[in-house]
Design a protein around this motif. Structure first.
Motif, mmCIF file in Angstrom:
data_model
loop_
_atom_site.group_PDB
_atom_site.id
_atom_site.type_symbol
_atom_site.label_atom_id
_atom_site.label_comp_id
_atom_site.label_asym_id
_atom_site.label_seq_id
_atom_site.Cartn_x
_atom_site.Cartn_y
_atom_site.Cartn_z
ATOM 1 N N GLU A 460 12.566 6.494 8.903
ATOM 2 C CA GLU A 460 11.622 6.210 9.983
ATOM 3 C C GLU A 460 10.626 7.349 10.153
ATOM 4 N N VAL A 461 10.959 8.542 9.669
ATOM 5 C CA VAL A 461 10.074 9.700 9.872
ATOM 6 C C VAL A 461 9.704 10.396 8.575
ATOM 7 N N THR A 462 10.265 9.984 7.443
ATOM 8 C CA THR A 462 9.971 10.691 6.194
ATOM 9 C C THR A 462 10.089 9.731 5.031
ATOM 10 N N ASN A 463 9.840 10.257 3.832
ATOM 11 C CA ASN A 463 9.945 9.489 2.598
ATOM 12 C C ASN A 463 10.810 10.234 1.604
ATOM 13 N N ARG A 464 11.090 9.569 0.511
ATOM 14 C CA ARG A 464 11.663 10.261 -0.637
ATOM 15 C C ARG A 464 10.523 10.960 -1.373
ATOM 16 N N GLN A 465 10.717 12.235 -1.685
ATOM 17 C CA GLN A 465 9.694 12.943 -2.455
ATOM 18 C C GLN A 465 9.724 12.452 -3.890
ATOM 19 N N TRP A 466 8.547 12.063 -4.398
ATOM 20 C CA TRP A 466 8.475 11.396 -5.699
ATOM 21 C C TRP A 466 7.055 11.541 -6.213
ATOM 22 N N ASP A 467 6.903 12.170 -7.375
ATOM 23 C CA ASP A 467 5.563 12.377 -7.911
ATOM 24 C C ASP A 467 5.378 11.692 -9.256
ATOM 25 N N ALA A 468 6.179 10.667 -9.520
ATOM 26 C CA ALA A 468 5.963 9.825 -10.701
ATOM 27 C C ALA A 468 5.272 8.536 -10.246
ATOM 28 N N ALA A 469 5.149 7.576 -11.150
ATOM 29 C CA ALA A 469 4.430 6.346 -10.835
ATOM 30 C C ALA A 469 5.167 5.529 -9.774
ATOM 31 N N THR A 470 4.420 4.744 -9.027
ATOM 32 C CA THR A 470 4.981 3.792 -8.083
ATOM 33 C C THR A 470 4.419 2.408 -8.372
ATOM 34 N N VAL A 471 5.186 1.381 -7.987
ATOM 35 C CA VAL A 471 4.755 -0.001 -8.179
ATOM 36 C C VAL A 471 4.989 -0.755 -6.885
ATOM 37 N N ALA A 472 4.449 -1.952 -6.834
ATOM 38 C CA ALA A 472 4.619 -2.784 -5.650
ATOM 39 C C ALA A 472 6.106 -2.984 -5.357
ATOM 40 N N ASN A 473 6.419 -2.997 -4.075
ATOM 41 C CA ASN A 473 7.780 -3.193 -3.567
ATOM 42 C C ASN A 473 8.647 -1.941 -3.626
ATOM 43 N N ASP A 474 8.122 -0.815 -4.138
ATOM 44 C CA ASP A 474 8.845 0.440 -3.969
ATOM 45 C C ASP A 474 8.930 0.763 -2.481
ATOM 46 N N GLU A 475 9.979 1.448 -2.085
ATOM 47 C CA GLU A 475 10.137 1.816 -0.681
ATOM 48 C C GLU A 475 10.298 3.321 -0.528
ATOM 49 N N PHE A 476 9.612 3.822 0.475
ATOM 50 C CA PHE A 476 9.801 5.197 0.946
ATOM 51 C C PHE A 476 9.566 6.232 -0.146
ATOM 52 N N LEU A 477 8.594 5.996 -1.038
ATOM 53 C CA LEU A 477 8.243 6.967 -2.070
ATOM 54 C C LEU A 477 6.895 7.595 -1.733
ATOM 55 N N ALA A 478 6.841 8.915 -1.819
ATOM 56 C CA ALA A 478 5.596 9.628 -1.544
ATOM 57 C C ALA A 478 5.654 10.989 -2.225
ATOM 58 N N PRO A 479 4.491 11.581 -2.533
ATOM 59 C CA PRO A 479 4.511 12.903 -3.174
ATOM 60 C C PRO A 479 5.206 13.967 -2.336
ATOM 61 N N CYS A 480 5.220 13.753 -1.030
ATOM 62 C CA CYS A 480 5.861 14.730 -0.150
ATOM 63 C C CYS A 480 6.838 14.010 0.767
ATOM 64 N N GLY A 481 8.047 14.482 0.840
ATOM 65 C CA GLY A 481 9.052 13.876 1.699
ATOM 66 C C GLY A 481 10.215 14.816 1.893
ATOM 67 N N ASP A 482 11.041 14.518 2.895
ATOM 68 C CA ASP A 482 12.163 15.393 3.226
ATOM 69 C C ASP A 482 13.456 14.984 2.535
ATOM 70 N N VAL A 483 13.453 13.836 1.879
ATOM 71 C CA VAL A 483 14.625 13.359 1.143
ATOM 72 C C VAL A 483 14.300 13.413 -0.347
ATOM 73 N N ILE A 484 15.191 13.996 -1.123
ATOM 74 C CA ILE A 484 15.014 14.029 -2.578
ATOM 75 C C ILE A 484 16.253 13.420 -3.208
ATOM 76 N N GLU A 485 16.018 12.349 -3.963
ATOM 77 C CA GLU A 485 17.124 11.645 -4.602
ATOM 78 C C GLU A 485 16.884 11.548 -6.103
ATOM 79 N N MET A 486 17.920 11.842 -6.845
ATOM 80 C CA MET A 486 17.920 11.640 -8.286
ATOM 81 C C MET A 486 19.356 11.299 -8.675
ATOM 82 N N LEU A 487 19.519 10.376 -9.568
ATOM 83 C CA LEU A 487 20.868 9.923 -9.896
ATOM 84 C C LEU A 487 21.555 10.930 -10.813
ATOM 85 N N SER A 488 21.624 12.133 -10.311
ATOM 86 C CA SER A 488 22.314 13.227 -10.988
ATOM 87 C C SER A 488 22.846 14.153 -9.912
ATOM 88 N N GLU A 489 24.145 14.119 -9.703
ATOM 89 C CA GLU A 489 24.729 15.004 -8.699
ATOM 90 C C GLU A 489 24.451 16.468 -9.019
#
Length: 815
Positions: A460-489
């Protein structure tokens, strides 16, 4: 064999004569004029000299007298192979820091690179400032040399004892992850990250190259990876050194980097190429940042990186005992054995090797680095060993925290309402993010599980930080965000550690079973914290906080692969001063616990709690009191207030708490004469004796809760033997623990507890078996419950869900 053949031949300046002439030729140009070239090469020689001295010498640090066997350490430990390359890099980074006024820290990824980093931090003056007894003179050099890999001294890898370090040298695979964690939200910081080519073969490092897709050129700093490609590991070649130049270049282009190659053996040529390359790289970094920050260019940049291909053990002995050393795997550790049992010419070769650096031209009569060379290093906090970002506690700002009580679940009575415990936490974390947004001081890291773990409120207040390509229907992706997710622990852990070590705060949320992937990373961070506490100059940093959900007891559709509570055991193995394990039984306890964890410093806090809707037990006031104490009697569920209990029913964890209270209700209905005490544990470390850890209970406190001799039926979230381990010194030996015992499949929530004998029916049967005074009433109750277990099995196989009396159970229904 002559000494001259065993070592690099150098003239008075330390450069090969032919290359000196070439440097004066108009056909051989570079950014370094002859005087700059002479000085930077001399500085490199000084660093190499200190490195060899640390590995070998305990006396005669400046070779003011002929080298004798008693000047050499009796036990030689250390790694030479990676060292000269790192010394070369450090010297050149010093130059660009000064020329461009860069704010830069240095991460040494190759294992056991301490001779290089310690030597350079000493040359720049930081080491003596932090450790005044290691003075900048001959006496200080002697201490510097002797302490290396010596009892009571320092390790052969970069450790917390090394000023300027945020990365444990033995942690192969995590250097780039730590570097990016340091760069996030540090827009003026450049993190020079030296990657060993052996380290580059690890899975975490190979994945870490993709971190460039998560770096915002506007709000973040930059990571400059430098692959130290010297060709060999301990006794094998490295993969990246044995592929073609074209393949290597394409590999990094494919990762999204712009690779620059610095290759060769000739020192003068290499100095010029490295200097020119770093100038180009700095120019490219500054252009990328200008285009993004001033021109608004939103295109993901191809950040530069450097591949330094040099000889392993560069400038060291070329041949020893007829075998090639420089440029081979034999240069990896201590290339030249020197002792009373080795050939006498080994001592001569060591002296010749060390004198080839011409220490008399580098240090004055007192043993200080010559002023003209010392001037090559940056000054003050611009020195990489003194940069405040490498001692993150200096920069630590406390979090602005909302009042967690404002997010409380209204609990008019135990089990009167249900809620998803972690789901309730989401709005609290959302507002932690909001309150610490400018400047950003808090991030959430996780392997694509933030929504799955029901923390979606943060978006509700931030996005996932993501600086690769985005496509329609992606959610909460932005170059700057407070959540960083990658499928690698590994990456999530490494990023968070780097973020914390440079003075910020964060949280790692994950599925419980798969946090085991970072066992070794957790271990190294715990060791880092322990050593840091022993160093008065290291400031405290924010705690490493884990929130584990999707836990062992609620894997309805995932099954056996997702069932492993063993990270708790792994955490408990570490020093009690460093770790805490929390098992909040409901949402209000989780809120209180998480508030405490986010405010704490220098801990590793493990919080395990379910995300599914579950009964709520305590009001917020009761939860705060209970969590503050960490353990306590739930008087409202007990009936032993007027005397000693017949049995203590203990529980730790949300599902064990539910099953224990359900078992208590059955006992109180069918055996009302039994006096039952219910003890709930939130802080697992409270179980151990106070002699073993700062949070443990005294024997008097423990006995007052659990009694000295009554039977204790303990339902535990994890493996049962952990509770036994924590309590084995206690007087009461009548402890019976039920927990996870590696039984599981795709099944219902209640059936998971049945399969592991931790369900309410088994807990009641356990109690009756240990209380002979229950007599025939107990026997009939056992038979009734055995029948219930048969009915349960038949019901779930037919309907696919638990029986209504299980699903709809409330406290007070049957007690």
């Amino acid at each position: 064999m002559s000494t001259a053949k065993a070592t690099t031949s150098l003239n008075d300046s330390g450069l090969k004569p032919s290359t000196i002439l070439a440097s004066q030729s108009p056909d051989k140009t570079g950014p370094l004029d002859p005087e700059q070239l002479r000085k930077i090469h001399a500085y490199w020689r000084a660093a190499n000299y200190l490195s060899v001295g640390q590995i070998y010498l305990c006396e005669n640090p400046l070779l003011r007298e002929p080298l004798k066997l008693e000047h050499v350490k009796q036990l030689l430990l250390g790694h030479w192979g990676t060292t000269p390359g790192q010394n070369f890099i450090y010297a050149h980074l010093n130059r660009v820091i000064k020329e461009h006024d860069l704010n830069m820290i240095y991460i040494s990824g190759p294992g056991h690179g301490a001779p290089a980093v310690v030597g350079n931090v000493y040359l720049e003056g930081t080491y003596s400032e932090v450790y005044p007894n290691i003075s900048e003179d001959e006496a200080g050099l002697k201490k510097l040399f002797k302490q290396f890999s010596f009892p009571g001294g320092i390790s052969s890898h970069v450790s917390p004892q090394t000023p300027g370090s945020i990365h444990e040298g033995g942690e192969l695979g995590y250097s780039i992850s730590h570097a990016f964690g340091a760069a996030f939200d540090n827009p003026d910081l450049v993190v020079a990250c030296v990657v060993g080519d052996g380290e580059a073969e690890t899975g975490p490092l190979a994945t870490a190259w993709h971190s460039n897709k998560f770096l915002d050129p506007i709000t973040d700093g930059v990571v400059l990876p430098i692959l130290n490609l010297n060709g060999f590991k301990i006794s094998n070649p490295t993969v990246l050194a044995r592929i073609t130049h074209e393949e290597l270049e394409h590999l990094f282009l494919g990762y999204g980097w712009t690779p620059y190659f610095v290759e060769g053996e000739d020192p003068e040529t290499m100095h010029q190429i490295m200097a020119a390359t770093l100038d180009k790289v700095v120019e490219q970094i500054q252009k990328i940042q200008h285009d993004a920050r001033i021109q608004g260019n939103a295109t993901r940049p191809r950040w530069p990186m450097i591949v330094l291909r040099s000889l392993k053990g560069w400038t060291g002995p070329k041949v020893i005992d007829g075998l090639p050393v420089e440029g081979t795997f034999r240069a990896h550790q201590v290339p030249l054995s020197v002792s009373s049992s080795t050939p006498p010419d080994h001592l001569e070769q060591l002296e010749s090797w060390m004198r080839s650096y011409k220490p008399e031209e580098l240090f004055d009569e007192r043993g200080r680095l010559l002023p003209e060379l010392a001037a090559l290093a940056p000054e003050g906090d611009r020195r990489m060993g003194a940069n405040p970002h490498a001692n993150g506690g200096k920069l630590l700002r406390r979090l602005h925290m909302p009042d967690f009580r404002d997010y409380a679940v209204n609990v008019p009575a135990p089990t009167a309402v249900e809620a998803g415990n972690v789901h309730v936490l989401g709005p609290f974390l959302r507002d932690v993010i909001k309150l610490n947004e400018n400047p950003r001081n808090f991030r959430i890291f996780g392997p694509d599980e933030t929504i799955s773990n029901r923390l979606e409120a943060v978006f509700e207040v931030t996005n996932r930080q993501w600086d690769a390509a985005t496509v329609a229907n992606d959610e909460f992706l932005a170059p700057c965000g407070d959540v960083i997710e990658m499928l690698s622990e590994h990456q999530c852990e490494g990023w968070l550690e780097g973020y914390l070590l440079t003075g910020r705060h964060g949280l790692f949320n994950s599925y419980e079973a798969f946090i085991r992937i970072v066992d070794s990373m957790f271990t190294q961070h715990a060791k880092w914290l322990k050593m840091s506490l022993e160093l008065p100059w290291r400031r405290k940093i924010a705690s490493l906080n884990y929130l584990l959900t999707s836990h062992v007891w609620r894997q309805d559709h995932n099954g056996f692969t997702h069932q492993d509570p063993g990270f708790i055991d792994h955490v408990i193995n570490k020093k009690s001063e460093m770790v805490r394990v929390y098992l909040p039984p409901d949402a209000n306890c989780l809120l209180s616990t998480m508030d405490h964890c986010l405010r704490s410093l220098n801990y590793i806090n493990l919080v395990v709690c379910g995300k599914h809707d579950a009964p709520q037990w305590l009001t917020m006031d009761a939860a705060v009191e209970h969590c503050t104490e960490g353990i306590g009697i739930w008087q409202w569920a007990s009936n032993d207030q007027d005397g000693e209990p017949d049995v203590v029913m203990a529980c730790a964890g949300d599902v064990p708490t539910l099953e224990t209270l359900a078992a208590v209700s059955i006992l109180r209905e069918h055996l009302p004469e039994l006096k039952i005490r219910v003890v709930n544990v939130v802080d697992l470390m409270r179980l151990e004796p106070d002699t073993e850890g700062p949070h443990g209970m005294s024997d008097v406190e423990y006995d007052s809760l659990f009694t000295k001799d009554k039977h204790i039926i303990f339902a535990f979230h994890g493996y049962p033997w952990l509770v036994h381990r924590l309590t084995y010194r206690r007087a009461n030996r009548n402890l019976h623990v039920r927990g996870y015992k590696e039984e599981g499949t795709i099944t219902t929530a209640f059936d998971m507890t049945v399969m592991n004998d931790m369900d309410r029916f088994h807990l009641v049967i356990d109690t009756v078996d240990r209380l002979p005074q229950t007599g025939s009433k107990g026997a009939y109750l056992k038979q009734q419950l055995a029948d219930k277990l048969v009915e349960h099995r038949r019901y779930i196989k037919e309907h696919g869900v638990d029986m209504p009396e299980i699903r709809e159970w409330k406290w007070g229904d049957s007690k």
